[in-house]
Write an enzyme that holds these catalytic residues in place. Structure first.
Site, PDB file in Angstrom:
ATOM      1  N   ARG A  61       7.409  35.191  22.118  1.00  0.00           N
ATOM      2  CA  ARG A  61       7.867  35.659  23.384  1.00  0.00           C
ATOM      3  C   ARG A  61       7.513  37.258  23.683  1.00  0.00           C
ATOM      4  NH1 ARG A  61      10.699  31.710  22.112  1.00  0.00           N
ATOM      5  NH2 ARG A  61      10.549  32.552  20.275  1.00  0.00           N
ATOM      6  N   THR A  62       7.795  38.023  22.509  1.00  0.00           N
ATOM      7  CA  THR A  62       7.527  39.595  22.715  1.00  0.00           C
ATOM      8  C   THR A  62       5.869  39.907  22.965  1.00  0.00           C
ATOM      9  OG1 THR A  62       9.458  39.854  21.458  1.00  0.00           O
ATOM     10  CG2 THR A  62       8.253  41.726  21.749  1.00  0.00           C
ATOM     11  N   LYS A  89      -6.686  44.407   2.852  1.00  0.00           N
ATOM     12  CA  LYS A  89      -7.236  45.198   1.508  1.00  0.00           C
ATOM     13  C   LYS A  89      -6.575  46.261   1.174  1.00  0.00           C
ATOM     14  CE  LYS A  89     -11.676  44.388   4.189  1.00  0.00           C
ATOM     15  NZ  LYS A  89     -12.616  45.110   4.920  1.00  0.00           N
ATOM     16  N   ARG A 111       5.407  45.724  16.115  1.00  0.00           N
ATOM     17  CA  ARG A 111       6.809  45.123  15.585  1.00  0.00           C
ATOM     18  C   ARG A 111       6.389  45.104  13.979  1.00  0.00           C
ATOM     19  NH1 ARG A 111       9.164  39.026  16.891  1.00  0.00           N
ATOM     20  NH2 ARG A 111       9.962  40.500  18.238  1.00  0.00           N
ATOM     21  N   HIS A 139      15.772  45.918  18.930  1.00  0.00           N
ATOM     22  CA  HIS A 139      14.784  45.256  19.492  1.00  0.00           C
ATOM     23  C   HIS A 139      15.107  45.908  21.080  1.00  0.00           C
ATOM     24  CE1 HIS A 139      12.162  42.444  20.912  1.00  0.00           C
ATOM     25  NE2 HIS A 139      12.446  41.347  20.471  1.00  0.00           N
TER      26      HIS A 139
HETATM   27  N1   CP Z   1      13.125  36.947  21.137  1.00  0.00           N
HETATM   28  C1   CP Z   1      11.921  37.457  20.399  1.00  0.00           C
HETATM   29  O1   CP Z   1      11.703  38.474  19.994  1.00  0.00           O
HETATM   30  O2   CP Z   1      11.239  36.425  20.049  1.00  0.00           O
HETATM   31  P1   CP Z   1       9.760  36.457  19.449  1.00  0.00           P
HETATM   32  O3   CP Z   1      10.270  36.656  18.031  1.00  0.00           O
HETATM   33  O4   CP Z   1       9.139  35.183  19.673  1.00  0.00           O
HETATM   34  O5   CP Z   1       8.867  37.732  19.932  1.00  0.00           O
END
Ligand code: CP
Length: 315
Positions: A61-62, A89, A111, A139
């Site tokens: 999603r993100t 590496k 992320r 998040h």
């Molecule tokens: N909600 C969320 O962060 O989903 P993803 O891990 O798929 O990005």
């Protein structure tokens, strides 16, 4: 209000944001939604700007909603996955980021499994940094899209009772949502078995309970959370079957909540663990609305960090 209202080149967490900044982000996202409903989903707002999507952890999603947001705003995207890069590496995170910085991106979306990585990069890089999830810490764009969805469905955030249920201990979604919802005047309850409820979480200004039915009864919003087995070093509950019996949300259990309470889940869902399909796929569920709002929120974040003035709907 101008982009200076965000007071930063970065969005590394919800905790530092003021109510005005959160409202600006949500209002901008609200007006960005119409772009996704056009036959041609593209505006030139960020033409010539470059965004690097730096994902060291899995995401559906993100990652895809950031990429979609970048495309709809006409930014150029570079997509980086640790797998297949020189990280394999042994290149360090900072060296990786500095090398990407040398290609003059305007913004880096990151992320990472370690809390604080976006903050570290924000201190070292000229480019803006957006936290797309750092370990169990924050998040921020998830909390913003959750707030947008609640506001659309229930008309406000202030005064609502929001119950978050599940793996509270390992959830960055919980932490960002607590900061946002408390800042905007909602009342938050967190609910989990004792092994998944962090000690002293009440110090964040929330109520904490192990009683799922009590958390359900008062809620306007029921936010179910994924069991994050990948972040649990040892087994923290007897079995999935036992967990679902006490903390899983199915239609029978949901009948104990208010008739107009909505059900949310940040995804990915573990069906049959924290949520049953008869709830996840029901009219009470706003889970796919959350995903759609994810694109609008990420457009707003990119636009306000890179665009410099409030969105007024221009083509
Ligand atoms: N909600 C969320 O962060 O989903 P993803 O891990 O798929 O990005």
């Amino acid at each position: 209000m101008t982009v200076a209202a965000l007071r930063s080149k970065d969005l590394v967490g919800i905790e530092p944001l003021t109510p005005d900044e959160i409202t600006l982000l949500l209002d901008t996202a609200e007006s960005m939604r119409s772009i996704g409903q056009r036959p041609i989903k593209k505006v030139p707002a960020l033409r010539g700007r470059m965004v690097v999507n730096l994902f060291f952890e899995a995401s559906t999603r993100t990652r895809f909603s950031f990429e979609t947001a970048e495309k709809w705003l006409s930014a150029d995207s570079l997509n980086f996955s640790a797998k297949g890069s020189s990280v394999e590496k042994g290149e360090s995170l900072l060296d990786t980021a500095r090398n990407l910085q040398a290609m003059s991106p305007d913004l880096i979306v990151i992320r990472h499994s370690s809390p604080g990585v976006p903050h570290f990069l924000a201190r070292h890089l000229k480019a803006g940094v957006v936290n797309a999830g750092d370990g169990a810490h924050e998040h921020p764009t998830q909390a913003l899209l959750d707030a947008l969805t609640i506001r659309q469905r229930l008309g406000r955030l202030e005064g609502l009772n929001v119950s978050m249920v599940g793996d509270i201990a390992h959830s960055r979604v919980v932490r960002s949502n607590i900061w946002l919802l408390k800042t905007m005047g909602a009342k938050v309850t967190v609910c989990a078995p004792p092994t998944l409820l962090p000690p002293r979480i009440e110090e964040m200004g929330v109520a904490a309970t192990t009683d799922f039915d009590a958390a359900l009864e008062s809620a306007d919003v029921v936010m179910m959370l994924r069991m994050q087995l990948e972040r649990q070093g040892k087994s923290l509950f007897p079995s999935v079957r036992e967990y679902f019996r006490h903390y899983g949300l199915d239609a029978k259990r949901l009948a104990r909540a208010k008739k107009d309470a909505i059900v949310m889940h940040p995804g990915p869902m573990n069906r049959g663990v924290e949520i049953a399909s008869d709830v996840a796929d029901s009219g009470r569920s706003v889970i796919l609305e959350q995903v759609a709002n994810g694109v609008a929120v990420r457009m707003a974040v990119l636009y306000l960090l890179l665009g410099g003035h409030p969105w007024e709907g221009e083509a």
